[in-house]
Scaffold this motif. Structure first.
Motif, mmCIF file in Angstrom:
data_model
loop_
_atom_site.group_PDB
_atom_site.id
_atom_site.type_symbol
_atom_site.label_atom_id
_atom_site.label_comp_id
_atom_site.label_asym_id
_atom_site.label_seq_id
_atom_site.Cartn_x
_atom_site.Cartn_y
_atom_site.Cartn_z
ATOM 1 N N GLN A 86 0.844 -1.192 0.000
ATOM 2 C CA GLN A 86 0.000 0.000 0.000
ATOM 3 C C GLN A 86 0.884 1.248 0.000
ATOM 4 O O GLN A 86 2.021 1.221 0.455
ATOM 5 C CB GLN A 86 -0.916 0.003 1.231
ATOM 6 C CG GLN A 86 -2.038 1.010 1.201
ATOM 7 C CD GLN A 86 -2.932 0.868 -0.017
ATOM 8 O OE1 GLN A 86 -2.570 1.278 -1.122
ATOM 9 N NE2 GLN A 86 -4.109 0.289 0.166
ATOM 10 N N VAL A 87 0.336 2.320 -0.554
ATOM 11 C CA VAL A 87 1.066 3.587 -0.663
ATOM 12 C C VAL A 87 0.272 4.672 0.055
ATOM 13 O O VAL A 87 -0.957 4.713 -0.033
ATOM 14 C CB VAL A 87 1.272 3.964 -2.136
ATOM 15 C CG1 VAL A 87 1.872 5.352 -2.265
ATOM 16 C CG2 VAL A 87 2.157 2.938 -2.831
ATOM 17 N N GLN A 88 0.979 5.540 0.744
ATOM 18 C CA GLN A 88 0.342 6.670 1.419
ATOM 19 C C GLN A 88 1.040 7.961 1.039
ATOM 20 O O GLN A 88 2.273 7.981 0.868
ATOM 21 C CB GLN A 88 0.415 6.495 2.933
ATOM 22 C CG GLN A 88 -0.514 5.433 3.483
ATOM 23 C CD GLN A 88 -0.520 5.427 5.005
ATOM 24 O OE1 GLN A 88 0.507 5.644 5.640
ATOM 25 N NE2 GLN A 88 -1.671 5.182 5.591
ATOM 26 N N LEU A 89 0.249 9.035 0.926
ATOM 27 C CA LEU A 89 0.774 10.377 0.742
ATOM 28 C C LEU A 89 0.388 11.196 1.959
ATOM 29 O O LEU A 89 -0.797 11.230 2.339
ATOM 30 C CB LEU A 89 0.205 11.033 -0.513
ATOM 31 C CG LEU A 89 0.440 10.345 -1.860
ATOM 32 C CD1 LEU A 89 -0.101 11.203 -2.994
ATOM 33 C CD2 LEU A 89 1.899 10.064 -2.085
ATOM 34 N N VAL A 90 1.357 11.844 2.577
ATOM 35 C CA VAL A 90 1.106 12.646 3.768
ATOM 36 C C VAL A 90 1.577 14.067 3.506
ATOM 37 O O VAL A 90 2.750 14.288 3.191
ATOM 38 C CB VAL A 90 1.816 12.066 5.000
ATOM 39 C CG1 VAL A 90 1.577 12.963 6.210
ATOM 40 C CG2 VAL A 90 1.331 10.645 5.276
ATOM 41 N N CYS A 118 4.773 17.118 0.693
ATOM 42 C CA CYS A 118 4.021 15.866 0.581
ATOM 43 C C CYS A 118 5.034 14.730 0.429
ATOM 44 O O CYS A 118 5.902 14.785 -0.446
ATOM 45 C CB CYS A 118 3.092 15.915 -0.621
ATOM 46 S SG CYS A 118 2.208 14.382 -0.967
ATOM 47 N N ALA A 171 5.547 10.564 -0.032
ATOM 48 C CA ALA A 171 4.961 9.278 -0.388
ATOM 49 C C ALA A 171 5.761 8.161 0.253
ATOM 50 O O ALA A 171 6.991 8.205 0.282
ATOM 51 C CB ALA A 171 4.951 9.103 -1.904
ATOM 52 N N SER A 172 5.046 7.176 0.757
ATOM 53 C CA SER A 172 5.716 6.033 1.384
ATOM 54 C C SER A 172 4.959 4.756 1.060
ATOM 55 O O SER A 172 3.789 4.781 0.707
ATOM 56 C CB SER A 172 5.802 6.225 2.902
ATOM 57 O OG SER A 172 4.507 6.294 3.469
ATOM 58 N N GLY A 173 5.652 3.643 1.210
ATOM 59 C CA GLY A 173 5.036 2.347 0.936
ATOM 60 C C GLY A 173 5.828 1.591 -0.105
ATOM 61 O O GLY A 173 7.002 1.848 -0.340
ATOM 62 N N TYR A 189 -2.524 8.271 -6.481
ATOM 63 C CA TYR A 189 -2.838 8.361 -5.057
ATOM 64 C C TYR A 189 -3.016 9.824 -4.672
ATOM 65 O O TYR A 189 -2.381 10.719 -5.250
ATOM 66 C CB TYR A 189 -1.721 7.755 -4.205
ATOM 67 C CG TYR A 189 -1.651 6.260 -4.256
ATOM 68 C CD1 TYR A 189 -0.874 5.616 -5.221
ATOM 69 C CD2 TYR A 189 -2.350 5.468 -3.350
ATOM 70 C CE1 TYR A 189 -0.801 4.237 -5.272
ATOM 71 C CE2 TYR A 189 -2.281 4.088 -3.396
ATOM 72 C CZ TYR A 189 -1.515 3.481 -4.357
ATOM 73 O OH TYR A 189 -1.447 2.107 -4.407
ATOM 74 N N GLY A 235 -3.220 12.645 -1.291
ATOM 75 C CA GLY A 235 -3.021 12.933 0.109
ATOM 76 C C GLY A 235 -4.343 13.288 0.772
ATOM 77 O O GLY A 235 -5.378 13.401 0.111
ATOM 78 N N GLN A 236 -4.302 13.509 2.074
ATOM 79 C CA GLN A 236 -5.517 13.774 2.841
ATOM 80 C C GLN A 236 -5.955 15.233 2.756
ATOM 81 O O GLN A 236 -7.078 15.555 3.139
ATOM 82 C CB GLN A 236 -5.306 13.377 4.323
ATOM 83 C CG GLN A 236 -4.559 14.413 5.171
ATOM 84 C CD GLN A 236 -3.062 14.419 4.934
ATOM 85 O OE1 GLN A 236 -2.516 13.691 4.109
ATOM 86 N NE2 GLN A 236 -2.367 15.271 5.700
#
Length: 122
Positions: free
Chosen positions: A1-5, A22, A24-26, A111, A113-114
């Motif tokens: 899974q990949v997340q953008l914070v 921003c 990206a991780s995963g 993807y 981010g929030q």
């Protein structure tokens, strides 16, 4: 899974500056285009700036000359330096990344981010 914070939003006076980041991780093989979008209350989400993996950039006319998008491919990050901010820049800002990821096999998808709130007001 990949997340953008995302980080870096806040309240600033007209004419001020903010820098959004921003990360990206995963399970990431690589990232193609990265971008910043924004959505003001009652309005549709709009593209602010894009940057390719080779660092070619494009900007919305409304932010040209004031905003600068940049990225660090080694760290999978993208930033948006916003100068000479105006009240009409007030919005929730979202980063977007076109990621080549992997699980059992490689895949490509976008993807989001929030979102981070930027408010320009005196």
């Amino acid at each position: 899974q990949v997340q953008l914070v995302e980080s870096g939003g806040g309240l600033v006076q007209p004419g001020g500056s903010l820098r959004l980041s921003c990360a990206a991780s995963g399970r990431i093989v690589s990232i193609n285009d990265m971008a910043w979008y924004r959505q003001a209350p009652g309005k549709e989400r709009e593209l602010v700036a894009t940057i390719t993996s080779g660092s070619s950039t494009n900007y919305a006319d409304s932010v040209k000359g004031r905003f600068t998008i940049s990225r660090d491919n080694a760290k999978n990050t993208v930033a948006l330096q916003m100068n000479s901010l105006k009240p009409e820049d007030t919005a929730v800002y979202y980063c977007n990344a076109q990621v080549i990821g992997y699980s059992v096999y490689r895949y490509q998808r976008g993807y989001w981010g929030q979102g981070t709130q930027v408010t320009v007001s005196s």
